[in-house]
Design an enzyme around this catalytic site. Sequence first.
Site, PDB file in Angstrom:
ATOM      1  N   ARG A  42      11.443   0.037  -5.969  1.00 40.30           N
ATOM      2  CA  ARG A  42      10.021  -0.319  -5.981  1.00 40.30           C
ATOM      3  C   ARG A  42       9.361   0.132  -7.281  1.00 40.30           C
ATOM      4  O   ARG A  42       8.563  -0.602  -7.878  1.00 40.30           O
ATOM      5  CB  ARG A  42       9.300   0.306  -4.783  1.00 40.30           C
ATOM      6  CG  ARG A  42       7.830  -0.083  -4.660  1.00 40.30           C
ATOM      7  CD  ARG A  42       7.192   0.654  -3.490  1.00 40.30           C
ATOM      8  NE  ARG A  42       7.675   0.146  -2.227  1.00 40.30           N
ATOM      9  CZ  ARG A  42       7.055  -0.818  -1.541  1.00 40.30           C
ATOM     10  NH1 ARG A  42       5.954  -1.360  -2.009  1.00 40.30           N
ATOM     11  NH2 ARG A  42       7.551  -1.217  -0.387  1.00 40.30           N
ATOM     12  N   PRO A  93      -7.527 -17.321  19.969  1.00 44.47           N
ATOM     13  CA  PRO A  93      -6.365 -17.115  20.832  1.00 44.47           C
ATOM     14  C   PRO A  93      -5.069 -17.400  20.086  1.00 44.47           C
ATOM     15  O   PRO A  93      -5.041 -18.150  19.112  1.00 44.47           O
ATOM     16  CB  PRO A  93      -6.594 -18.117  21.958  1.00 44.47           C
ATOM     17  CG  PRO A  93      -7.419 -19.196  21.332  1.00 44.47           C
ATOM     18  CD  PRO A  93      -8.304 -18.516  20.339  1.00 44.47           C
ATOM     19  N   ASN A 126      -9.580  -0.207  14.895  1.00 42.59           N
ATOM     20  CA  ASN A 126      -8.458  -1.128  15.056  1.00 42.59           C
ATOM     21  C   ASN A 126      -8.152  -1.408  16.521  1.00 42.59           C
ATOM     22  O   ASN A 126      -7.796  -2.536  16.886  1.00 42.59           O
ATOM     23  CB  ASN A 126      -7.214  -0.566  14.354  1.00 42.59           C
ATOM     24  CG  ASN A 126      -7.225  -0.859  12.864  1.00 42.59           C
ATOM     25  OD1 ASN A 126      -8.061  -1.608  12.375  1.00 42.59           O
ATOM     26  ND2 ASN A 126      -6.303  -0.269  12.135  1.00 42.59           N
ATOM     27  N   THR A 185       3.182   6.254   7.703  1.00 41.99           N
ATOM     28  CA  THR A 185       3.113   7.029   8.961  1.00 41.99           C
ATOM     29  C   THR A 185       3.639   6.145  10.085  1.00 41.99           C
ATOM     30  O   THR A 185       2.882   5.728  10.965  1.00 41.99           O
ATOM     31  CB  THR A 185       1.678   7.489   9.266  1.00 41.99           C
ATOM     32  OG1 THR A 185       0.814   6.327   9.281  1.00 41.99           O
ATOM     33  CG2 THR A 185       1.181   8.463   8.216  1.00 41.99           C
ATOM     34  N   CYS A 189      -0.839  -2.473  11.473  1.00 45.07           N
ATOM     35  CA  CYS A 189      -1.907  -1.586  11.954  1.00 45.07           C
ATOM     36  C   CYS A 189      -2.124  -1.631  13.460  1.00 45.07           C
ATOM     37  O   CYS A 189      -2.022  -0.605  14.139  1.00 45.07           O
ATOM     38  CB  CYS A 189      -3.215  -1.913  11.231  1.00 45.07           C
ATOM     39  SG  CYS A 189      -3.210  -1.495   9.478  1.00 45.07           S
ATOM     40  N   GLU A 245      -8.439   3.699   5.437  1.00 50.55           N
ATOM     41  CA  GLU A 245      -8.572   2.366   4.837  1.00 50.55           C
ATOM     42  C   GLU A 245      -8.846   1.339   5.934  1.00 50.55           C
ATOM     43  O   GLU A 245      -8.395   1.476   7.071  1.00 50.55           O
ATOM     44  CB  GLU A 245      -7.312   2.009   4.042  1.00 50.55           C
ATOM     45  CG  GLU A 245      -6.004   2.084   4.815  1.00 50.55           C
ATOM     46  CD  GLU A 245      -5.691   0.827   5.614  1.00 50.55           C
ATOM     47  OE1 GLU A 245      -6.328  -0.213   5.352  1.00 50.55           O
ATOM     48  OE2 GLU A 245      -4.845   0.896   6.512  1.00 50.55           O
ATOM     49  N   LYS A 263     -10.829   5.297  12.390  1.00 51.16           N
ATOM     50  CA  LYS A 263      -9.813   4.303  12.033  1.00 51.16           C
ATOM     51  C   LYS A 263      -9.105   3.768  13.273  1.00 51.16           C
ATOM     52  O   LYS A 263      -8.976   2.555  13.473  1.00 51.16           O
ATOM     53  CB  LYS A 263      -8.809   4.944  11.080  1.00 51.16           C
ATOM     54  CG  LYS A 263      -7.518   4.166  10.869  1.00 51.16           C
ATOM     55  CD  LYS A 263      -7.738   2.892  10.083  1.00 51.16           C
ATOM     56  CE  LYS A 263      -6.397   2.246   9.753  1.00 51.16           C
ATOM     57  NZ  LYS A 263      -6.558   1.021   8.980  1.00 51.16           N
TER      58      LYS A 263
END
Length: 441
Positions: A35, A261, A217, A86, A269, A151, A213
Site C-alpha cells: 500500500r 428498500p 450509524n 478496528t 460501518c 468520522e 458515532k
Amino acid sequence: MRIAMIGGGYVGLVSAACFAEFGMHVSVVETNPQRLAALREGRIPIYEPGLDALVISNTQAGRLVFGDDIATAVTGAQAVFIAVGTPPRNGDGAADLQYVHAAARQIAQALTGYAVIVTKSTVPVGSSRRIAQIIRNVRPDLDFDVASNPEFLREGSAIDDFMRPDRVIIGLDQTQPERAGRAENVMRQVYRPLVQAAAPLVFTGLETAELTKYAANSFLAMKISFINEMADLCEKLGADVEDLARGMGLDARIGRRFLSPGPGYGGSCFPKDTLALSRIAQENQSGCRLVETTVQVNEARKAAMAGRIIAACGGSVVGRTIAVLGLTFKPETDDMRESASIPILHRLAEAGATLRAYDPVGMDAARALLPPDVIYCADAMEAAQDADVLVVLTEWNIFRALSPEVLAQRMRTKAIVDLRNIFDPAAMRAAGFLYQSVGRP
C-alpha cells in the site's frame, strides 16, 4: 500546521488528503509495504471518486507525504490522528483495538513535544481514556492530550462529506477544563477552514463523542431495516413502498435519506457498528433491543432475497443462468465488505445456479469473497447473455439506462428481479418481462 495520520486506509487517506487540501502539511504513516509503495507512486489502492486527483495534487505540492516511520511523521506535529482498523473481534462482534493500542504505544515513544492525539478510528466508549493511560504508562513525562474525532464519511461521497460536513464532533476530557481548553484550541486550528465555512464544531466529552458515532450509524441502519420491512408489508397489501417512502421522507422530522428498500445494508460501518453498539450495551447492562433487532432483520433480509431469486426461477435454480448486476455494497465504491451479494451469491451457487456477474469497479475485490465459479463479465449486456433471470444487487447509475428491448434480445428467459427498484415496471412489462421489484405492485 503539521498533522500526522497513522494509517493510510480509507478513513486515514481521505482525511489526510482533505487536510492537505486545506493547506496543512500532512504525514501519513502506512506500514503495509504494498500500500505504501502504491501511494508513493500516486496509485490509490481504493476507489473513491476524486480522491486520486486530490492525493496527486497535494503530493506534488509537498503538503502530503507518505512513509512508514512514526517518529519522522510526528516530529513537529500539533495533532496526531489514529486512523487504523478496528475490525469486529471474532466471536462477539466487539471492536478489536489491538492496532489502536499499538499505534498509541508507538506514538508515545516517538513524540518529542506537546500534541493532541486524536482517535479517528471508530472505537468503543472509553477507548480514548484507555489510549491516554497507555501513553502515560509508556511516557509518564510526556505532555499531551487526547481527543475523539469520529468520522462520518459515506463511501462514494467521502470528499464532499469531509469538505462540507453536517457537523464535526470533537470529544475532549472535560474533567480537566484547562487541559481541555488547550486541546480545543488545537482542534479549532485543525478545522479552521471548516469553521470559516460555517460548519458546526460540536465539542463534547470523550465518551459522548465515541458513542455518537455508533448511535448515528445504528440509527441509519435502523431506517434501512425499517423501510425493508415496510416494503414487505406493501407487497402483502398492494401498496407502493416508493410512494410510502416519499410520503414519510417529506416529513422534516424523518427525512428521505436511507429510506430506499433493498437487499439489506452492508459496508465497513453499519454491520460493524451495530454489532459493537449492541455489545457495548450488553456489557453495561443497558437495553439496546432496537439495534439488536436491526441486526437480526438485516441478516434475515439477505437470506430472504436469495430465496426470492430462487422462487423467480420456479423454485429451483439447477441448470439456470443468473445474470447479476452489481456486487459492491453500494455504488461509487469498490468496497465488498458485508455486501449483500456475498451471502446471496453463495446461496445461489450452492443451489446449483450458473452466475454471470458484472460490477463497474468491484470485481477484483469480489473474486476472493464470492463463489469460485462465478463468471465475471466485461459489461452488463455480456452478463445478461442467455440468462434465465437478471438480478440487480447494486444501483449503479449505468444500469438504469439499460434498454429493456436489448435485454430481452440477449436473455434466454424474460425475467428480472430488481432488488434496488432501478427500472420502470411499466417499461419492463411492455418489453415482455416478468418483472419483480421490492415493495411495488
